[in-house]
Design a protein around this motif. Structure first.
Motif, PDB file in Angstrom:
ATOM      1  N   ASN A  41      82.669  23.275 -33.088  1.00 24.02           N
ATOM      2  CA  ASN A  41      82.158  24.483 -33.105  1.00 24.02           C
ATOM      3  C   ASN A  41      83.204  25.692 -32.441  1.00 24.02           C
ATOM      4  O   ASN A  41      83.738  25.181 -31.503  1.00 24.02           O
ATOM      5  N   PRO A  42      82.174  26.626 -33.124  1.00 18.69           N
ATOM      6  CA  PRO A  42      83.645  28.238 -33.611  1.00 18.69           C
ATOM      7  C   PRO A  42      83.996  28.379 -31.693  1.00 18.69           C
ATOM      8  O   PRO A  42      85.270  29.029 -31.436  1.00 18.69           O
ATOM      9  N   VAL A  43      83.054  28.284 -31.142  1.00 17.53           N
ATOM     10  CA  VAL A  43      82.814  28.851 -29.409  1.00 17.53           C
ATOM     11  C   VAL A  43      83.724  27.965 -28.695  1.00 17.53           C
ATOM     12  O   VAL A  43      83.930  28.873 -27.721  1.00 17.53           O
ATOM     13  N   LEU A  44      82.909  27.125 -28.911  1.00 10.45           N
ATOM     14  CA  LEU A  44      83.597  26.109 -28.096  1.00 10.45           C
ATOM     15  C   LEU A  44      85.426  25.752 -28.297  1.00 10.45           C
ATOM     16  O   LEU A  44      85.995  25.622 -27.591  1.00 10.45           O
ATOM     17  N   ALA A  45      85.585  25.688 -29.491  1.00 10.82           N
ATOM     18  CA  ALA A  45      87.189  25.986 -29.933  1.00 10.82           C
ATOM     19  C   ALA A  45      87.655  26.579 -29.155  1.00 10.82           C
ATOM     20  O   ALA A  45      89.089  26.852 -28.866  1.00 10.82           O
ATOM     21  N   ILE A  46      87.643  28.290 -29.690  1.00 13.66           N
ATOM     22  CA  ILE A  46      87.761  29.252 -28.980  1.00 13.66           C
ATOM     23  C   ILE A  46      87.943  29.294 -27.217  1.00 13.66           C
ATOM     24  O   ILE A  46      88.981  28.686 -26.955  1.00 13.66           O
ATOM     25  N   ILE A  47      87.365  28.495 -26.529  1.00 16.18           N
ATOM     26  CA  ILE A  47      87.285  27.860 -25.183  1.00 16.18           C
ATOM     27  C   ILE A  47      88.274  27.379 -24.809  1.00 16.18           C
ATOM     28  O   ILE A  47      88.770  27.831 -24.213  1.00 16.18           O
ATOM     29  N   HIS A  48      88.315  25.893 -25.985  1.00 12.64           N
ATOM     30  CA  HIS A  48      89.255  25.423 -25.304  1.00 12.64           C
ATOM     31  C   HIS A  48      90.417  25.322 -25.644  1.00 12.64           C
ATOM     32  O   HIS A  48      91.548  25.073 -25.257  1.00 12.64           O
ATOM     33  N   SER A  49      91.030  26.393 -26.559  1.00 10.98           N
ATOM     34  CA  SER A  49      91.988  27.036 -27.010  1.00 10.98           C
ATOM     35  C   SER A  49      93.064  27.600 -26.024  1.00 10.98           C
ATOM     36  O   SER A  49      93.596  28.098 -26.331  1.00 10.98           O
ATOM     37  N   MET A  50      91.941  28.260 -24.473  1.00  6.62           N
ATOM     38  CA  MET A  50      92.223  29.344 -24.338  1.00  6.62           C
ATOM     39  C   MET A  50      93.186  28.811 -23.015  1.00  6.62           C
ATOM     40  O   MET A  50      94.111  28.010 -23.256  1.00  6.62           O
ATOM     41  N   HIS A  51      93.906  29.367 -22.916  1.00  4.14           N
ATOM     42  CA  HIS A  51      95.252  29.638 -21.387  1.00  4.14           C
ATOM     43  C   HIS A  51      95.625  31.258 -21.160  1.00  4.14           C
ATOM     44  O   HIS A  51      96.227  31.752 -22.059  1.00  4.14           O
ATOM     45  N   MET A  64      85.898   8.159 -19.391  1.00  9.56           N
ATOM     46  CA  MET A  64      85.944   8.741 -20.944  1.00  9.56           C
ATOM     47  C   MET A  64      86.002  10.706 -20.544  1.00  9.56           C
ATOM     48  O   MET A  64      86.034  11.316 -19.503  1.00  9.56           O
ATOM     49  N   ASN A  65      86.750  11.056 -21.528  1.00  7.92           N
ATOM     50  CA  ASN A  65      87.369  12.673 -21.441  1.00  7.92           C
ATOM     51  C   ASN A  65      86.478  13.844 -22.250  1.00  7.92           C
ATOM     52  O   ASN A  65      85.613  12.379 -23.176  1.00  7.92           O
ATOM     53  N   LEU A  66      86.274  14.055 -21.412  1.00  5.65           N
ATOM     54  CA  LEU A  66      85.824  15.466 -22.541  1.00  5.65           C
ATOM     55  C   LEU A  66      86.073  15.529 -23.273  1.00  5.65           C
ATOM     56  O   LEU A  66      86.985  15.790 -23.555  1.00  5.65           O
ATOM     57  N   PRO A  67      84.984  16.174 -24.794  1.00  5.22           N
ATOM     58  CA  PRO A  67      85.660  16.384 -26.285  1.00  5.22           C
ATOM     59  C   PRO A  67      86.235  17.457 -26.205  1.00  5.22           C
ATOM     60  O   PRO A  67      86.592  18.156 -25.301  1.00  5.22           O
ATOM     61  N   ASP A  68      87.156  17.594 -26.356  1.00  3.99           N
ATOM     62  CA  ASP A  68      89.016  19.281 -27.065  1.00  3.99           C
ATOM     63  C   ASP A  68      88.559  20.260 -28.012  1.00  3.99           C
ATOM     64  O   ASP A  68      89.221  21.236 -27.061  1.00  3.99           O
ATOM     65  N   HIS A  69      88.220  19.257 -28.514  1.00  4.53           N
ATOM     66  CA  HIS A  69      88.742  19.758 -29.952  1.00  4.53           C
ATOM     67  C   HIS A  69      87.308  20.413 -31.039  1.00  4.53           C
ATOM     68  O   HIS A  69      87.290  19.276 -31.338  1.00  4.53           O
ATOM     69  N   PRO A  70      86.543  20.980 -30.135  1.00  7.15           N
ATOM     70  CA  PRO A  70      84.822  20.201 -31.155  1.00  7.15           C
ATOM     71  C   PRO A  70      84.970  21.654 -32.782  1.00  7.15           C
ATOM     72  O   PRO A  70      85.883  22.154 -32.493  1.00  7.15           O
TER      73      PRO A  70
END
Ligand SMILES: Cc1cc2nc3c(=O)[nH]c(=O)nc-3n(C[C@H](O)[C@H](O)[C@H](O)COP(=O)(O)O)c2cc1C
Length: 267
Positions: free
Chosen positions: A9-19, A1-7
């Motif tokens: 929630n706007p804060v989580l969306a920013i964190i997951h979009s980071m590179h 099971m993978n952790l959710p990647d594109h939630p």
């Protein structure tokens, strides 16, 4: 099971979009208000004992950036552990601010990392690209004291954060190990052969690792991590040989802490 990647929630969306942006920033400057917002977010990070034992050097000098890390961007923030400010204030009050090397190193670096991460999350939220670099720990480390005008003791650089706008589309952000590789639920899970094979399968997946070893299969390696350990992963430690002596010169000597603890237990 993978952790959710594109939630959603706007804060989580920013964190997951980071590179990271690896050095190729355009000349487009940061708006002064954006820089101030990033700095304000950075210092909102939690910090041990509310002592804020760090300093952030804000530079917009391309020549200095080049000398410090070889990278160039509109803004560079150098995060330093800094107990000198509190020592100066204690002296000003006729008092002493006692610090222990191991604590200064471990807790100071923790404070710095949290503040730097807050800065890059804030930057991403403002549409600004970023790179965190530990280049200030490599090579002739003591030169950073001169370049950055650091106090000779009680202050040492840990990270540089570069901020700007990428001048090219960045490669796909890299994968991250999850689940039992780095997330140990309940207690630490020691790895058996099957667990090692599961991790190798994750790291061999397309797009997992750094693009510099994207051709590991063509080079005859059985696994991405084989290319990594035989290449940059194996060489990395050699680049930090001047760090310990530079830290000692700045007053960080962990061996002295061990002696101090011994002396205490002898009392
Ligand atoms: C402590 C630290 C030091 C790093 N130093 C460098 C560096 O000197 N040069 C660089 O290009 N990237 C550096 N990086 C960026 C990492 O290579 C990058 O975060 C990692 O490959 C994952 O890629 P991503 O951030 O794009 O997902 C550093 C990251 C961290 C956290």
């Amino acid at each position: 099971m993978n952790l959710p990647d594109h939630p959603a929630n706007p804060v989580l969306a920013i964190i997951h979009s980071m590179h990271s942006t690896h050095g190729n920033f355009s000349d487009r400057p940061l708006l002064p208000d954006d820089l101030e917002a990033i700095l304000a977010a950075s210092i909102r990070a939690p910090n041990a004992g509310n002592a804020q034992n760090y300093a952030i050097i804000v530079s917009q000098d391309p020549a200095l950036m080049k000398e410090v890390c070889g990278f160039q961007a509109p803004v560079m923030l150098v995060y330093c552990v800094d107990t000198q400010r509190n020592k100066d204030l204690a002296t000003h009050l006729g008092l002493a601010y006692g610090t222990d090397s191991a604590w200064t190193l471990v807790t100071g670096v923790t404070d710095v990392a949290l503040a730097a991460q807050n800065a890059v999350i804030a930057a991403r939220g403002l549409g600004i690209d970023w790179l965190i670099s530990n280049g200030v720990q490599r090579g002739e480390v003591r030169r950073f004291w001169r370049l950055l005008n650091l106090p000779p003791v009680n202050c040492f650089p840990v990270l540089a954060v570069f901020l700007g706008y990428a001048n090219a589309i960045q490669e796909h952000r890299k994968g991250r190990l999850a689940n039992d590789a780095v997330i140990h639920r309940g207690r630490y899970q020691h790895r058996d052969t099957a667990a090692c094979e599961r991790i190798l399968a994750e790291t061999d997946a397309e797009g997992f690792g750094a693009s510099v070893f994207a051709d590991w299969r063509a080079k005859g390696h059985a696994h991405y991590l084989e290319a990594f350990f035989k290449g940059p992963g194996g060489r990395a430690a050699n680049m930090y040989g001047n760090l310990a002596p530079a830290l000692r010169e700045s007053g960080i000597d962990i061996r002295a802490c061990e002696v101090a603890v011994l002396n205490q237990s002898e009392l």
